[in-house]
Design a protein around this motif. Structure first.
Motif, PDB file in Angstrom:
ATOM      1  N   VAL A 250       0.866  -1.176   0.000  1.00 18.71           N
ATOM      2  CA  VAL A 250       0.000   0.000   0.000  1.00 18.71           C
ATOM      3  C   VAL A 250       0.902   1.225   0.000  1.00 18.71           C
ATOM      4  O   VAL A 250       1.741   1.375   0.895  1.00 18.71           O
ATOM      5  CB  VAL A 250      -0.912   0.025   1.245  1.00 18.71           C
ATOM      6  N   PRO A 251       0.791   2.124  -0.983  1.00 13.51           N
ATOM      7  CA  PRO A 251       1.639   3.310  -0.987  1.00 13.51           C
ATOM      8  C   PRO A 251       1.272   4.256   0.158  1.00 13.51           C
ATOM      9  O   PRO A 251       0.200   4.110   0.767  1.00 13.51           O
ATOM     10  CB  PRO A 251       1.342   3.948  -2.350  1.00 13.51           C
ATOM     11  N   THR A 252       2.129   5.199   0.444  1.00 14.59           N
ATOM     12  CA  THR A 252       1.887   6.147   1.527  1.00 14.59           C
ATOM     13  C   THR A 252       0.531   6.834   1.350  1.00 14.59           C
ATOM     14  O   THR A 252       0.272   7.453   0.319  1.00 14.59           O
ATOM     15  CB  THR A 252       2.986   7.212   1.572  1.00 14.59           C
ATOM     16  N   GLY A 253      -0.340   6.675   2.355  1.00 15.94           N
ATOM     17  CA  GLY A 253      -1.663   7.285   2.290  1.00 15.94           C
ATOM     18  C   GLY A 253      -2.519   6.765   1.165  1.00 15.94           C
ATOM     19  O   GLY A 253      -3.475   7.436   0.747  1.00 15.94           O
ATOM     20  N   GLY A 254      -2.240   5.540   0.702  1.00  8.93           N
ATOM     21  CA  GLY A 254      -2.888   5.018  -0.491  1.00  8.93           C
ATOM     22  C   GLY A 254      -4.301   4.520  -0.316  1.00  8.93           C
ATOM     23  O   GLY A 254      -4.956   4.178  -1.307  1.00  8.93           O
TER      24      GLY A 254
ATOM     25  N   ALA B  63      -4.536   4.648   5.703  1.00 10.39           N
ATOM     26  CA  ALA B  63      -3.624   3.509   5.755  1.00 10.39           C
ATOM     27  C   ALA B  63      -2.224   3.939   5.338  1.00 10.39           C
ATOM     28  O   ALA B  63      -2.056   4.841   4.520  1.00 10.39           O
ATOM     29  CB  ALA B  63      -4.117   2.402   4.834  1.00 10.39           C
ATOM     30  N   ALA B  64      -1.224   3.274   5.903  1.00 10.22           N
ATOM     31  CA  ALA B  64       0.180   3.545   5.582  1.00 10.22           C
ATOM     32  C   ALA B  64       0.478   5.041   5.684  1.00 10.22           C
ATOM     33  O   ALA B  64       0.958   5.648   4.726  1.00 10.22           O
ATOM     34  CB  ALA B  64       0.520   3.000   4.197  1.00 10.22           C
ATOM     35  N   PRO B  65       0.209   5.672   6.837  1.00  9.39           N
ATOM     36  CA  PRO B  65       0.324   7.131   6.924  1.00  9.39           C
ATOM     37  C   PRO B  65       1.754   7.658   6.851  1.00  9.39           C
ATOM     38  O   PRO B  65       1.963   8.810   6.464  1.00  9.39           O
ATOM     39  CB  PRO B  65      -0.302   7.443   8.289  1.00  9.39           C
ATOM     40  N   ASN B  66       2.737   6.843   7.213  1.00  5.38           N
ATOM     41  CA  ASN B  66       4.118   7.324   7.300  1.00  5.38           C
ATOM     42  C   ASN B  66       5.055   6.742   6.255  1.00  5.38           C
ATOM     43  O   ASN B  66       6.253   7.027   6.264  1.00  5.38           O
ATOM     44  CB  ASN B  66       4.670   7.029   8.700  1.00  5.38           C
TER      45      ASN B  66
ATOM     46  N   SER C  38      -2.606  -7.122   8.542  1.00  3.28           N
ATOM     47  CA  SER C  38      -2.428  -5.899   9.310  1.00  3.28           C
ATOM     48  C   SER C  38      -1.644  -4.835   8.560  1.00  3.28           C
ATOM     49  O   SER C  38      -0.669  -5.127   7.871  1.00  3.28           O
ATOM     50  CB  SER C  38      -1.705  -6.228  10.624  1.00  3.28           C
ATOM     51  N   VAL C  39      -2.111  -3.568   8.717  1.00  2.00           N
ATOM     52  CA  VAL C  39      -1.447  -2.420   8.105  1.00  2.00           C
ATOM     53  C   VAL C  39      -1.550  -1.246   9.078  1.00  2.00           C
ATOM     54  O   VAL C  39      -2.575  -1.080   9.744  1.00  2.00           O
ATOM     55  CB  VAL C  39      -2.129  -2.062   6.760  1.00  2.00           C
ATOM     56  N   PRO C  40      -0.508  -0.426   9.184  1.00  2.00           N
ATOM     57  CA  PRO C  40      -0.583   0.734  10.090  1.00  2.00           C
ATOM     58  C   PRO C  40      -1.590   1.763   9.596  1.00  2.00           C
ATOM     59  O   PRO C  40      -1.773   1.941   8.384  1.00  2.00           O
ATOM     60  CB  PRO C  40       0.845   1.288  10.074  1.00  2.00           C
ATOM     61  N   ILE C  41      -2.239   2.452  10.520  1.00  2.00           N
ATOM     62  CA  ILE C  41      -3.223   3.472  10.172  1.00  2.00           C
ATOM     63  C   ILE C  41      -3.090   4.683  11.088  1.00  2.00           C
ATOM     64  O   ILE C  41      -2.465   4.622  12.153  1.00  2.00           O
ATOM     65  CB  ILE C  41      -4.669   2.944  10.278  1.00  2.00           C
ATOM     66  N   LYS C  42      -3.702   5.774  10.668  1.00  2.00           N
ATOM     67  CA  LYS C  42      -3.878   6.954  11.508  1.00  2.00           C
ATOM     68  C   LYS C  42      -5.342   7.342  11.436  1.00  2.00           C
ATOM     69  O   LYS C  42      -5.920   7.408  10.348  1.00  2.00           O
ATOM     70  CB  LYS C  42      -3.014   8.111  11.019  1.00  2.00           C
ATOM     71  N   VAL C  43      -5.960   7.577  12.607  1.00  2.00           N
ATOM     72  CA  VAL C  43      -7.377   7.906  12.669  1.00  2.00           C
ATOM     73  C   VAL C  43      -7.555   9.300  13.259  1.00  2.00           C
ATOM     74  O   VAL C  43      -6.990   9.611  14.316  1.00  2.00           O
ATOM     75  CB  VAL C  43      -8.156   6.883  13.523  1.00  2.00           C
TER      76      VAL C  43
END
Length: 224
Positions: free
Chosen positions: A139-143, A158-161, A184-189
């Protein structure tokens, strides 16, 4: 992973899939398999070389971020198997570019809350032959971005950083299948009341059927 603040068992959900086609921002567990590109990686060949393929969601896809779960019933992506000799890697995965997976017909389990999913950027899928065959979306950055509206207005990115991988399994067949179970993938909410702002990862579950669009009589196959 930062601990989650307990929250009511309401859920809002999405889908990637693939991708992301979304697909995808994800908490859960993935199968305990060797990752593509690891020291133990063996040879991989994807055939037919140079053929286009389509990945279409089978059933429903869910994306769960804390107490929020979104469910989508439509998701697609497409790509092309690398032309020979790039469709063979003697010591690692074969990587193909993907169109950003699309997600639609999405619902949430929270009354009065709707969701939309958008994807962008350069997505890829890597295939590593083994037992099982590992298929990983990058997943690209913010994709992938999920936005909810109504009683809870949240934005899940997703993939915020930086680019992030989410691993699933590939099964050769007619058609072949690509499955993710709690990937699992990192996220920012971000958002207000009802948004799982303490969540730092999300889990993605979906199964895609993959068909050869260059010659529908053939199958996309991964071997050693």
């Amino acid at each position: 992973m930062a601990p989650r603040t307990p929250s009511p068992r309401k859920s809002v959900a999405l889908l990637t899939g693939l991708a992301a086609a979304g697909a995808l921002a994800l908490t859960g567990t993935t199968p305990a398999v060797a990752q593509p590109g690891s020291a133990a990686a063996g040879a991989t060949t994807v055939t037919p070389a140079g053929h286009g393929f389509a990945a279409t969601l089978s059933g429903k896809a869910t994306l769960k971020s804390g107490s929020v779960t979104v469910t989508c019933s439509v998701s697609t992506s497409s790509g092309t198997v690398p032309a020979a000799p790039a469709n063979h890697n003697p010591a690692g995965p074969v990587v193909s570019a993907l169109t950003p997976p699309t997600f639609s017909s999405c619902t949430t389990s929270m009354p009065g809350v709707s969701a939309t999913v958008t994807t962008s950027g350069s997505w890829t899928v890597s295939m590593q032959y083994g037992s099982p065959i590992v298929a990983s979306f990058t997943v690209p950055t913010g994709g992938l971005v999920v936005k909810t509206s109504g009683l809870a207005s949240c934005t899940v990115t997703a993939a915020p950083n930086g680019p992030a991988d989410t691993s699933g399994t590939w099964t050769n067949g007619a058609p072949s299948k690509l499955a993710f179970t709690g990937a699992s993938v990192p996220i920012k909410v971000v958002g207000g009341f009802g948004c799982p702002t303490s969540a730092t990862s999300s889990s993605f579950t979906a199964t895609y059927v993959v068909t050869d669009t260059t010659d529908p009589a053939q199958q996309i196959t991964v071997s050693g």
